[in-house]
Design a protein around this motif. Structure first.
Motif, PDB file in Angstrom:
ATOM      1  N   THR A 122     -92.142  49.896  28.026  1.00 40.16           N
ATOM      2  CA  THR A 122     -93.813  49.780  29.114  1.00 40.16           C
ATOM      3  C   THR A 122     -93.700  48.266  29.632  1.00 40.16           C
ATOM      4  OG1 THR A 122     -94.592  51.204  28.534  1.00 40.16           O
ATOM      5  CG2 THR A 122     -96.624  49.769  29.039  1.00 40.16           C
ATOM      6  N   PRO A 123     -93.755  47.923  30.462  1.00 38.83           N
ATOM      7  CA  PRO A 123     -93.923  46.493  31.205  1.00 38.83           C
ATOM      8  C   PRO A 123     -95.116  46.295  31.398  1.00 38.83           C
ATOM      9  CG  PRO A 123     -92.440  47.776  32.534  1.00 38.83           C
ATOM     10  CD  PRO A 123     -92.651  48.115  31.810  1.00 38.83           C
ATOM     11  N   THR A 124     -95.604  45.064  31.442  1.00 42.35           N
ATOM     12  CA  THR A 124     -96.700  44.812  31.885  1.00 42.35           C
ATOM     13  C   THR A 124     -96.193  44.567  33.482  1.00 42.35           C
ATOM     14  OG1 THR A 124     -99.037  43.149  32.388  1.00 42.35           O
ATOM     15  CG2 THR A 124     -96.392  42.102  32.391  1.00 42.35           C
ATOM     16  N   ARG A 125     -97.431  44.946  34.363  1.00 42.11           N
ATOM     17  CA  ARG A 125     -97.324  44.948  36.124  1.00 42.11           C
ATOM     18  C   ARG A 125     -96.730  43.646  36.840  1.00 42.11           C
ATOM     19  NH1 ARG A 125    -102.439  44.975  38.234  1.00 42.11           N
ATOM     20  NH2 ARG A 125    -101.033  42.676  39.441  1.00 42.11           N
ATOM     21  N   GLY A 126     -95.649  43.576  37.380  1.00 43.98           N
ATOM     22  CA  GLY A 126     -95.556  42.886  38.083  1.00 43.98           C
ATOM     23  C   GLY A 126     -94.276  41.958  37.432  1.00 43.98           C
ATOM     24  N   ARG A 127     -93.953  40.844  37.670  1.00 44.95           N
ATOM     25  CA  ARG A 127     -92.843  39.895  37.322  1.00 44.95           C
ATOM     26  C   ARG A 127     -93.145  39.577  36.023  1.00 44.95           C
ATOM     27  NH1 ARG A 127     -90.215  35.923  36.695  1.00 44.95           N
ATOM     28  NH2 ARG A 127     -87.629  35.520  37.410  1.00 44.95           N
ATOM     29  N   ASP A 128     -94.399  38.469  35.658  1.00 41.52           N
ATOM     30  CA  ASP A 128     -94.529  38.092  34.497  1.00 41.52           C
ATOM     31  C   ASP A 128     -92.905  36.791  34.622  1.00 41.52           C
ATOM     32  OD1 ASP A 128     -95.111  36.912  32.522  1.00 41.52           O
ATOM     33  OD2 ASP A 128     -96.667  39.357  32.062  1.00 41.52           O
ATOM     34  N   ALA A 129     -92.852  36.394  33.017  1.00 40.97           N
ATOM     35  CA  ALA A 129     -91.863  35.712  31.981  1.00 40.97           C
ATOM     36  C   ALA A 129     -90.673  35.878  32.867  1.00 40.97           C
ATOM     37  CB  ALA A 129     -91.988  35.312  31.313  1.00 40.97           C
ATOM     38  N   ILE A 130     -90.095  37.704  33.436  1.00 39.88           N
ATOM     39  CA  ILE A 130     -88.785  38.162  33.473  1.00 39.88           C
ATOM     40  C   ILE A 130     -88.869  38.989  34.632  1.00 39.88           C
ATOM     41  CG2 ILE A 130     -88.783  38.854  31.063  1.00 39.88           C
ATOM     42  CD1 ILE A 130     -85.905  38.701  31.479  1.00 39.88           C
ATOM     43  N   PRO A 131     -88.009  39.312  35.355  1.00 41.34           N
ATOM     44  CA  PRO A 131     -87.955  40.909  35.887  1.00 41.34           C
ATOM     45  C   PRO A 131     -87.726  41.617  34.747  1.00 41.34           C
ATOM     46  CG  PRO A 131     -86.751  38.849  37.495  1.00 41.34           C
ATOM     47  CD  PRO A 131     -86.980  38.626  35.677  1.00 41.34           C
ATOM     48  N   TRP A 132     -89.022  42.834  34.467  1.00 42.60           N
ATOM     49  CA  TRP A 132     -89.274  43.509  33.297  1.00 42.60           C
ATOM     50  C   TRP A 132     -87.180  44.920  33.702  1.00 42.60           C
ATOM     51  CZ3 TRP A 132     -89.069  48.578  35.965  1.00 42.60           C
ATOM     52  CH2 TRP A 132     -90.027  48.371  36.905  1.00 42.60           C
ATOM     53  N   THR A 133     -86.934  44.631  34.892  1.00 40.82           N
ATOM     54  CA  THR A 133     -85.272  45.347  34.810  1.00 40.82           C
ATOM     55  C   THR A 133     -84.508  45.013  34.356  1.00 40.82           C
ATOM     56  OG1 THR A 133     -85.196  44.810  36.477  1.00 40.82           O
ATOM     57  CG2 THR A 133     -86.252  46.557  37.142  1.00 40.82           C
ATOM     58  N   GLU A 134     -84.755  43.524  34.299  1.00 40.34           N
ATOM     59  CA  GLU A 134     -83.366  42.907  33.068  1.00 40.34           C
ATOM     60  C   GLU A 134     -83.285  43.269  31.878  1.00 40.34           C
ATOM     61  OE1 GLU A 134     -83.024  39.185  34.426  1.00 40.34           O
ATOM     62  OE2 GLU A 134     -82.778  39.282  36.383  1.00 40.34           O
ATOM     63  N   CYS A 135     -84.973  43.767  31.384  1.00 40.37           N
ATOM     64  CA  CYS A 135     -84.999  43.899  29.768  1.00 40.37           C
ATOM     65  C   CYS A 135     -84.888  46.002  29.668  1.00 40.37           C
ATOM     66  CB  CYS A 135     -86.461  43.968  29.420  1.00 40.37           C
ATOM     67  SG  CYS A 135     -87.075  42.133  29.809  1.00 40.37           S
ATOM     68  N   GLU A 167     -96.403  44.764  45.259  1.00 38.47           N
ATOM     69  CA  GLU A 167     -95.583  43.047  44.702  1.00 38.47           C
ATOM     70  C   GLU A 167     -94.619  43.694  43.886  1.00 38.47           C
ATOM     71  OE1 GLU A 167     -97.650  41.087  41.618  1.00 38.47           O
ATOM     72  OE2 GLU A 167     -98.557  43.395  40.450  1.00 38.47           O
ATOM     73  N   PRO A 168     -93.356  42.423  43.957  1.00 36.45           N
ATOM     74  CA  PRO A 168     -92.310  42.562  43.430  1.00 36.45           C
ATOM     75  C   PRO A 168     -92.817  43.023  42.144  1.00 36.45           C
ATOM     76  CG  PRO A 168     -92.633  40.161  44.076  1.00 36.45           C
ATOM     77  CD  PRO A 168     -93.619  41.029  44.390  1.00 36.45           C
ATOM     78  N   TYR A 169     -92.168  44.072  41.518  1.00 35.98           N
ATOM     79  CA  TYR A 169     -91.791  45.150  39.753  1.00 35.98           C
ATOM     80  C   TYR A 169     -93.325  45.458  40.094  1.00 35.98           C
ATOM     81  CZ  TYR A 169     -88.456  41.361  40.275  1.00 35.98           C
ATOM     82  OH  TYR A 169     -87.072  41.241  39.705  1.00 35.98           O
ATOM     83  N   GLY A 170     -93.811  45.533  40.560  1.00 38.42           N
ATOM     84  CA  GLY A 170     -95.509  46.372  41.029  1.00 38.42           C
ATOM     85  C   GLY A 170     -95.507  47.958  40.314  1.00 38.42           C
ATOM     86  N   HIS A 182     -92.648  40.011  20.550  1.00 42.34           N
ATOM     87  CA  HIS A 182     -91.477  40.726  20.599  1.00 42.34           C
ATOM     88  C   HIS A 182     -90.753  40.726  22.283  1.00 42.34           C
ATOM     89  CE1 HIS A 182     -94.693  44.158  20.901  1.00 42.34           C
ATOM     90  NE2 HIS A 182     -94.981  43.499  22.701  1.00 42.34           N
ATOM     91  N   ARG A 183     -91.437  39.910  22.566  1.00 43.30           N
ATOM     92  CA  ARG A 183     -90.822  39.724  24.135  1.00 43.30           C
ATOM     93  C   ARG A 183     -89.415  39.348  24.289  1.00 43.30           C
ATOM     94  NH1 ARG A 183     -93.279  35.152  22.018  1.00 43.30           N
ATOM     95  NH2 ARG A 183     -92.021  32.810  22.315  1.00 43.30           N
ATOM     96  N   CYS A 184     -89.142  39.921  25.823  1.00 42.24           N
ATOM     97  CA  CYS A 184     -87.614  39.670  25.900  1.00 42.24           C
ATOM     98  C   CYS A 184     -86.733  38.431  26.614  1.00 42.24           C
ATOM     99  CB  CYS A 184     -87.578  41.017  27.379  1.00 42.24           C
ATOM    100  SG  CYS A 184     -85.979  41.174  28.049  1.00 42.24           S
ATOM    101  N   ALA A 185     -87.886  37.467  27.383  1.00 37.37           N
ATOM    102  CA  ALA A 185     -87.694  36.899  27.459  1.00 37.37           C
ATOM    103  C   ALA A 185     -86.424  35.525  27.067  1.00 37.37           C
ATOM    104  CB  ALA A 185     -88.085  35.628  28.705  1.00 37.37           C
ATOM    105  N   PRO A 186     -86.948  35.656  25.951  1.00 39.12           N
ATOM    106  CA  PRO A 186     -85.995  34.725  24.915  1.00 39.12           C
ATOM    107  C   PRO A 186     -84.196  35.504  25.382  1.00 39.12           C
ATOM    108  CG  PRO A 186     -87.528  34.137  24.177  1.00 39.12           C
ATOM    109  CD  PRO A 186     -87.469  35.461  25.347  1.00 39.12           C
TER     110      PRO A 186
END
Length: 337
Positions: free
Chosen positions: A214-227, A256-259, A181-185
Motif C-alpha cells: 500500500t503506497p501513497t498515491r503518486g510518485r512521492d520520494a520514489i516510484p512505488w513500483t520500484e518497491c 497522474e503518474p503512479y496515481g 520503514h520507507r523504501c527510498a534509502p
C-alpha cells in the motif's frame, strides 16, 4: 523518471471516462456547493460483490465501539471492516503486545463476514524521522533476518486471538518520507526485508493472512513500483489516496503518474485485487467533488475494501469541518455498498 505504464485496457479507459462524466459540477475548489448525483448514475461493475467498507475511527477499545456508531450515523448496519494500527515506537508494539488487539479480535469473531485490517510497521521508531543512513542500516538488518522473530510473534498472537485471516497492511506508504520503514534509502533491501516478514508470518501454523502492498498515491520520494517485492509475497495492491496536494483535481489524481489509474493497471497486470486502506479529504478542505470522485471510482472498481480516515481534516463523521462532503459520503455510500 517516466511513469510506470502497463498498457491500459478498454475497461480501464471506460471506467475513467465514465467517472469523469459523473464528476460534473465545480472544479476541485473547497467550499463550493455540489449536490450528490443520483445513486444510479455511479458506474457499476458487471459482477462481483459490493465493496466492504469501514472507517478508521481509532485503534483502542473505544474505537471498536465507534464502528457501530459510524454505521448508526449512516443509518445502516455496522460496517463489515474494522481498521486498526499497531504503534511502531518499539518492537513490543509491533509484536502486538498492547491490549488493543484483543477487542478488535472479539469484534471480528462476532460475524463471519467481517474483515479486520491491521497496519503493521516494519521497523521500530517508525515515526522518529531517522536519517537515511540509519534507515539503510535497519533495512539491511531486516533483509538479513534480524527481525524475523518479532513478526512470527505477531503472527502467533493473531492466530491465538482467533483472527488468523487478518488483512496485514505492511509497511504502508513506503514510497514517502514519513516513516522509518520507507523504501527510498535502499529499495533492494526493502524488498528482501518484506519477503522475509511475509515468509516469517506465513510460517506460523493456522495463519491465513493477506498482505497488502500500500503506497501513497503518486510518485512521492520514489516510484512505488520500484518497491514492489513480487507477486508471491503480495496479495492485494492497496493505495492511500488523500485529496492532496492543494489544487490537484480528482481527474488529475486518476491520471497522474503512479496515481489511481496506474494502481488499477498494475493490479490487473499482476492479477491482484485493489484496496484503499486510507483515503479522505485533506489539502482542498470540504471538497464534495473529490468525495464524489473517490466513491464513484470505487463503485466502478469494486476494491476488496475501503476505509476512510474519519478524523479531522480527513473525515466525514467525527470531523464537522466537512458538511458538504459528509452529505455526499452518506448518499453515495448508502447506494453503493
Amino acid at each position: 523518471m517516466a511513469p510506470h505504464g502497463t498498457r491500459r485496457t478498454p475497461p480501464a479507459l471506460f471506467t475513467v471516462a465514465l467517472a469523469l462524466v459523473l464528476l460534473t459540477g465545480p472544479a476541485c475548489v473547497p467550499g463550493v456547493e455540489s449536490p450528490p448525483p443520483p445513486a444510479r448514475t455511479a458506474p457499476a461493475q458487471a459482477s462481483g460483490p459490493p465493496t466492504a467498507y469501514g472507517a478508521y475511527v481509532g485503534y483502542g477499545a473505544d474505537a471498536v465501539r465507534r464502528v457501530a456508531e459510524f454505521g448508526a450515523w449512516l443509518g445502516r448496519p455496522e460496517p463489515r471492516v474494522g481498521h486498526a494500527y499497531l504503534p511502531g515506537e518499539n518492537w513490543s508494539d509491533i509484536e502486538g503486545a498492547s491490549n488493543d488487539l484483543a477487542p478488535w479480535a472479539d469484534w471480528r469473531r462476532k460475524e463471519e463476514d467481517r474483515l479486520l485490517v491491521l497496519n503493521v510497521p516494519m521497523l521500530d521508531r517508525n515515526e522518529a524521522h531517522l536519517p537515511d543512513d540509519v534507515v539503510r542500516a535497519e533495512l539491511a538488518d531486516g533483509a538479513a533476518g534480524r527481525y524475523d522473530d518479532h513478526f512470527r510473534t505477531l503472527a502467533r498472537r493473531l492466530v491465538q486471538l482467533g483472527v488468523p485471516d487478518t488483512e496485514i497492511v505492511l509497511g504502508w506508504e513506503m514510497n514517502g518520507t514519513t516513516y522509518t520503514h520507507r523504501c527510498a534509502p535502499d529499495p533492494a533491501s526493502w524488498k528482501r526485508y518484506w519477503t522475509r516478514i511475509v515468509t516469517a508470518m506465513r510460517s506460523v501454523p493456522g495463519q491465513r493472512f493477506r498482505f497488502d502492498f500500500t503506497p501513497t498515491r503518486g510518485r512521492d520520494a520514489i516510484p512505488w513500483t520500484e518497491c514492489y517485492p513480487g507477486d508471491d509475497y503480495v496479495d492485494v495492491i492497496g493505495m492511500d489516496a488523500y485529496d492532496a496536494p492543494r489544487g490537484l483535481s480528482f481527474s488529475q489524481q486518476l491520471t497522474e503518474p503512479y496515481g489511481l489509474l496506474a494502481q488499477a493497471d498494475f493490479a490487473r497486470a499482476h492479477h491482484k485485487p485493489i484496496a484503499y486502506p486510507e483515503w479522505g479529504l485533506f489539502d482542498n478542505g470540504d471538497n464534495p467533488t473529490y468525495m464524489r470522485g473517490m466513491l464513484t471510482w470505487m463503485a466502478g472498481r469494486r476494491p476488496l475494501y475501503q476505509t476512510i480516515s474519519d478524523y479531522c481534516p480527513h473525515g466525514v463523521w467525527r470531523c464537522r469541518d466537512n458538511p458538504k462532503s459528509s452529505a455526499v459520503y452518506r448518499s453515495l455510500t448508502d447506494s453503493q455498498s
